[in-house]
Design an enzyme around this catalytic site. Structure first.
Site, PDB file in Angstrom:
ATOM      1  N   GLY A  54      -6.921  44.061  -7.787  1.00  0.00           N
ATOM      2  CA  GLY A  54      -6.022  42.982  -8.152  1.00  0.00           C
ATOM      3  C   GLY A  54      -5.268  42.475  -6.939  1.00  0.00           C
ATOM      4  N   SER A  55      -4.833  41.221  -6.970  1.00  0.00           N
ATOM      5  CA  SER A  55      -3.971  40.712  -5.914  1.00  0.00           C
ATOM      6  C   SER A  55      -2.539  41.176  -6.160  1.00  0.00           C
ATOM      7  CB  SER A  55      -4.047  39.191  -5.857  1.00  0.00           C
ATOM      8  OG  SER A  55      -5.321  38.792  -5.412  1.00  0.00           O
ATOM      9  N   GLY A  56      -1.660  40.889  -5.201  1.00  0.00           N
ATOM     10  CA  GLY A  56      -0.276  41.315  -5.330  1.00  0.00           C
ATOM     11  C   GLY A  56       0.024  42.565  -4.521  1.00  0.00           C
ATOM     12  N   HIS A  57      -0.998  43.072  -3.810  1.00  0.00           N
ATOM     13  CA  HIS A  57      -0.824  44.276  -2.989  1.00  0.00           C
ATOM     14  C   HIS A  57      -0.939  43.969  -1.497  1.00  0.00           C
ATOM     15  CE1 HIS A  57      -1.321  46.220  -6.796  1.00  0.00           C
ATOM     16  NE2 HIS A  57      -2.580  45.868  -6.898  1.00  0.00           N
ATOM     17  N   LYS A 105     -10.447  51.781  -6.110  1.00  0.00           N
ATOM     18  CA  LYS A 105      -9.253  52.503  -6.557  1.00  0.00           C
ATOM     19  C   LYS A 105      -9.442  52.881  -8.028  1.00  0.00           C
ATOM     20  CE  LYS A 105      -6.092  49.349  -5.426  1.00  0.00           C
ATOM     21  NZ  LYS A 105      -7.087  48.252  -5.292  1.00  0.00           N
ATOM     22  N   ASP A 110     -10.961  48.436 -12.434  1.00  0.00           N
ATOM     23  CA  ASP A 110     -11.671  48.404 -11.157  1.00  0.00           C
ATOM     24  C   ASP A 110     -12.978  49.174 -11.254  1.00  0.00           C
ATOM     25  OD1 ASP A 110      -8.746  47.966 -10.640  1.00  0.00           O
ATOM     26  OD2 ASP A 110      -9.488  47.602  -8.623  1.00  0.00           O
ATOM     27  N   HIS A 219       1.141  48.576  -9.724  1.00  0.00           N
ATOM     28  CA  HIS A 219       0.963  47.391 -10.575  1.00  0.00           C
ATOM     29  C   HIS A 219       2.187  47.122 -11.414  1.00  0.00           C
ATOM     30  CE1 HIS A 219      -3.085  48.921  -9.780  1.00  0.00           C
ATOM     31  NE2 HIS A 219      -3.407  47.655  -9.749  1.00  0.00           N
TER      32      HIS A 219
END
Ligand SMILES: Nc1ncnc2c1ncn2[C@@H]1O[C@H](COP(=O)(O)OP(=O)(O)O)[C@@H](O)[C@H]1O
Ligand SMILES: Nc1ncnc2c1ncn2[C@@H]1O[C@H](COP(=O)(O)OP(=O)(O)O)[C@@H](O)[C@H]1O
Ligand SMILES: [Mg+2]
Ligand SMILES: [Mg+2]
Ligand SMILES: [Mg+2]
Ligand SMILES: [Mg+2]
Lengths: 333, 213, 333, 213
Positions: A54-57, A105, A110, A219
């Site tokens: 996911g994005s945001g990391h 991960k 995922d 998350h």
């Protein structure tokens, strides 16, 4: 919600556009499906190391695409694993004839999406190996959960395995190395504030003015324990104790200590925590041989940090020290 | 009465509408014990699925289109799980022009088995399986008793809703909610909820397409 | 107040201790008076570039101590300029016989304390030159204020002048270069949230849930204007328009575009803003030849960003590209 | 009656106490139009000054110790400004064992001139100068009228307090508050406030040391 964005629906693509412009010398960003590859193709016959999530990391994973680290990254929607078509497109783009290693991960989403992508690649005759990363000691009962999450250890594994691929290790060796590093690395995180997912517009969890959350993931999932905010000494101990007990790390171990910010915690605090952590380890006879301090695997604007400890040996040290040239990590080049 | 490709298409449309309406509710459920994206992911997927379902001349083709759209647009855990469900359902009814009662039951069972095969969740793990499994069992029972398609789906929807409510006290053992341990109890599972919405929508559409005499 | 700290009174020293441990290969940290110097002494006969200022802006300045950049940094208390004894001790420690250049951000406190330190150094026969940095276009009427503040341009000046000192330029040339870069660089910042000074424990200013502050400095000073939060497109335009008008930048200019986070804004937003800014410039015929995106001059955990634009020429480009090896900036080494 | 090194030491002690008490108030004033550190900086400095003042056998030595402590511990704008003030005051009274009325006036004037020389602020710029300048003028006037040291300092303190209040409507043109432009109006200047505290403390101590007959 306060963010520098235009539209919650297009944050990931809008940000990738800026990332592409800022690092055109290092990476190439493809859209629809979204994936990021190196600007220079891999040398033929080298293993392509691919990760995603996911994005945001940020800077994970796209910020680690480049010489000596990832061949490609697949950014999903915010906190949502990428889809198989993204992963598959990246796989076909970077395969240099020696196979592709997926570093995944451990989250149900995922794992399932990379699994599907691997089936698609196999159908087209591309050899794929997958290693699932699960270094988060905050998840205690692996039997009764989806298993430990992949967190800070991911950055270290991507660097070390990327270096092995760069020097020409084959797919089996790279996968075996990834599993070995995963077996030697442990992490734990905490938050002082929640993050705000753009399309949600409100904090994912509510923390009181004097509360912190221990054992969070990346998350915005709440952790396992909510406690009154403590001094940095206590916070560091709360993260390091379960890490040491788990592997277990013992006197004389040589380690890499990684103090990671969750996105909204400034360096002044991260260095402060790093100092405490190194002393905590020194008192137990654990030597810190390499270190990394900064915001490398984040949770949007969350305030907080995670600590990751990796047991080193000579090979891991030399692979860690090997040249790397990516938007977010660079040395020896 | 039976369900043809067009009726199925209308049902997919209706579910896309429901997901769009319930998007924020599903996000909220996921915010409590997950990462606050279930509604957004499914909404993105169902918008693509609605388009994908527009072509396709048999129920299996419509279902396959939906499956592909969900797999490539949803991401997260729900994407591969729902994607697999629709793919297996498509396979279960390949070749049919219309779906009779036995086909509907076969499709539901295949969907559920696909989810379990992919996600390996058991009953009581606080996942969508807790809505799917009772739904399939209720559908099978209704079919054995000679129910119509609409009655079968209504029974499945009732059971799914009960299963959904039953997830509230459960402690999650699969998916993201499992990281919370005991703290996951007291919250309804988002995937079980979107499953109940799906089956209720199918039942409602079936009732509308095939009105009781 | 939520911070990973032990005691508001000792934050700066506690953090410096961690910084020292994390970067022992690059820097040496002295306490009481507090200053940071390179681990390797300067080559004899090279100019020592020294900067400093209040803490809370990390990685500025200590993170820029190292080969090709600063010789020493003097960290004051949080948001409080350092004292003359710190600056003097650093000066005497790094003087390599070719004089010392002070790069001073234009704040009354910084200017006065560096002035006093320069007098102390002169009294001991050390040649000192000072250049005051004032790139902040948010401060409009320089006549009726303490003058423009030194903000983002500081990072670029430290890099470029550091490179000139490294190649052996003499004190007058380094000072002249610093003045020239200062004359070619403009910045402006904005905040979505206030920061919290540790010993105060409350936000320095209060912003409503839908408000932003335009034209902020880096010390949590409120800006000149409070507005409803806008989309990133508008925010970027609000920062870039006064920057372009001021120098002025014109069509055909080659520039370095620096999008800087204030400490609490994650990379996903900074890259998004960077993309908008680069397009905004492209539409006006202004070319971006070099770029920097990240948290480099911060305001504790403040959410927000600043944009800095530097007009380049061939010499500035080659000095920017020259090798640098510091905790926070590294390339070519 | 005059002031000797010990009396001055007690006055410095008293001012350190006042600053410690008023620390948060001074921070609050600086929070409104500056960077929220004036109280903390001055408190750190006065704690060092209290120690530095412990030795020193003449008023000039005590003042010089305070100056050095302030310069090396306060930082910010106030450090060099107050440091210079005390340093110039020390120079103005070098060689004296006790301070008479004229010495006190000379010390105050030298302090003020030092601040202006360093900071280049003019009257009305909303800085500590707006407290210092009227204070020095009032002290001079009182001295001309033959006032005692205690009376001179009381007049200076009154004028400084008035000057401090007068900063409220001003728009800052020096220091950090100037960045706020018009928005700086309506707030009292922190440096003018700590100046008024200083002069009031000196006046109170003088009154206590030299009680009116
Ligand atoms: N292993 C699994 N088997 C079945 N269903 C699962 C499993 N893991 C998660 N789920 C379902 O997925 C839902 C969450 O979906 P979603 O939020 O879209 O994905 P993610 O957790 O990746 O963010 C949960 O509510 C649960 O019903
Ligand atoms: N140029 C100047 N001349 C005189 N006084 C000044 C000047 N600049 C600032 N001041 C005084 O300094 C005070 C602020 O001190 P302080 O907060 O300690 O320093 P800083 O502004 O560096 O944080 C202001 O309230 C003002 O009275
Ligand atoms: Mg998700
Ligand atoms: Mg979710
Ligand atoms: Mg200050
Ligand atoms: Mg101040």
């Amino acid at each position: 919600m306060k963010k520098i964005i235009n539209n919650p629906e297009t944050v990931v693509q809008d940000s990738l556009r800026g990332f592409a412009a800022a690092h055109a010398d290092l990476v190439e960003v493809h859209f629809d499906p979204d994936y990021v590859v190196r600007a220079q193709p891999l040398p033929p016959g080298t293993v392509a190391v691919v990760s995603g999530g996911g994005s945001g990391h940020e800077p994970l994973h796209a910020g680690f695409v480049g010489t000596g680290m990832l061949a490609a990254a697949c950014p999903g929607a915010v906190f949502t694993s990428p889809t198989p078509d993204q992963i598959h497109a990246a796989t076909m783009a970077v395969n240099a004839g020696a196979g592709v290693l997926y570093l995944v991960k451990n989250y149900t989403g995922d794992v399932l999406n990379f699994e599907t992508a691997a089936e698609l690649a196999a159908a087209e005759g591309v050899e794929v190996a997958s290693v699932v990363i699960d270094d988060d000691v905050a998840v205690q009962d692996s039997l009764y959960t989806a298993g430990r999450r992949g967190v800070g250890g991911t950055v270290l594994i991507e660097k070390i395995v990327g270096a092995a691929a760069e020097r020409g290790d084959d797919l089996a060796a790279c996968a075996e190395l990834a599993r070995r590093v995963n077996s030697q690395v442990r992490s734990m995180g905490m938050a002082l504030t929640s993050c705000v997912v753009p399309h949600v517009g409100r904090p994912t969890f509510e923390l009181g003015d004097d509360e912190m959350e221990i054992g969070i993931g990346i998350h915005g999932e709440p952790g396992r324990e909510r406690l009154p905010v403590e001094a940095a000494d206590q916070i560091v101990a709360r993260l390091l104790e379960p890490i040491l007990a788990d592997l277990p790390f013992t006197e004389g171990d040589r380690t890499l200590l990684f103090v990671n910010g969750m996105g909204g915690t400034p360096l002044i605090e991260l260095y402060l925590a790093y100092g405490i952590a190194e002393r905590f380890l020194a008192e137990r006879g654990i030597q810190v041989h390499r270190r990394l301090v900064g915001n490398y695997i984040t949770s949007l604007e969350m305030q907080g940090m995670s600590i990751t400890l990796l047991r080193l040996d000579d090979e891991l040290i030399s692979l860690w020290d090997a040249p790397v040239h990516t938007p977010a990590l660079r040395w020896g080049v | 009465m039976a369900i043809d490709a067009d009726a199925l298409r209308r049902a997919i449309d209706a579910y896309a509408d429901v997901v769009a309406e319930q998007r924020d509710y599903l996000v909220d459920l996921d915010r409590a014990i997950g990462d606050a994206d279930h509604g957004v992911n499914l909404d993105r997927g169902m918008r693509a699925a609605r388009e994908a379902a527009a072509s396709g001349s048999t129920p299996a083709e419509v279902l396959k289109g939906v499956a592909t759209a969900l797999i490539s647009k949803v991401g997260g855990a729900a994407g591969p799980l729902y994607g697999t469900a629709f793919l297996r359902a498509a396979t279960a009814v390949t070749g049919k022009q219309t779906l009779e009662a036995t086909d509907v039951v076969a499709a539901l069972r295949a969907a559920r088995d696909g989810i379990v095969a992919r996600g390996k969740a058991e009953l009581g793990d606080k996942t969508m399986v807790d809505a799917w499994t009772p739904a399939v069992e209720a559908a099978e029972q209704a079919a054995q008793q000679g129910a119509t398609v609409a009655q079968i789906l209504a029974a499945a929807a009732d059971a799914a809703e009960q299963g959904m409510r039953d997830t509230i006290p459960m402690v999650a053992r699969k998916g993201r909610a499992s990281y919370l341990g005991e703290r996951s109890a007291g919250h309804q599972d988002p995937g079980a909820t979107s499953t109940a919405f799906l089956l209720r929508t199918l039942a409602d559409r079936a009732a509308a397409e095939c009105p009781a005499p």
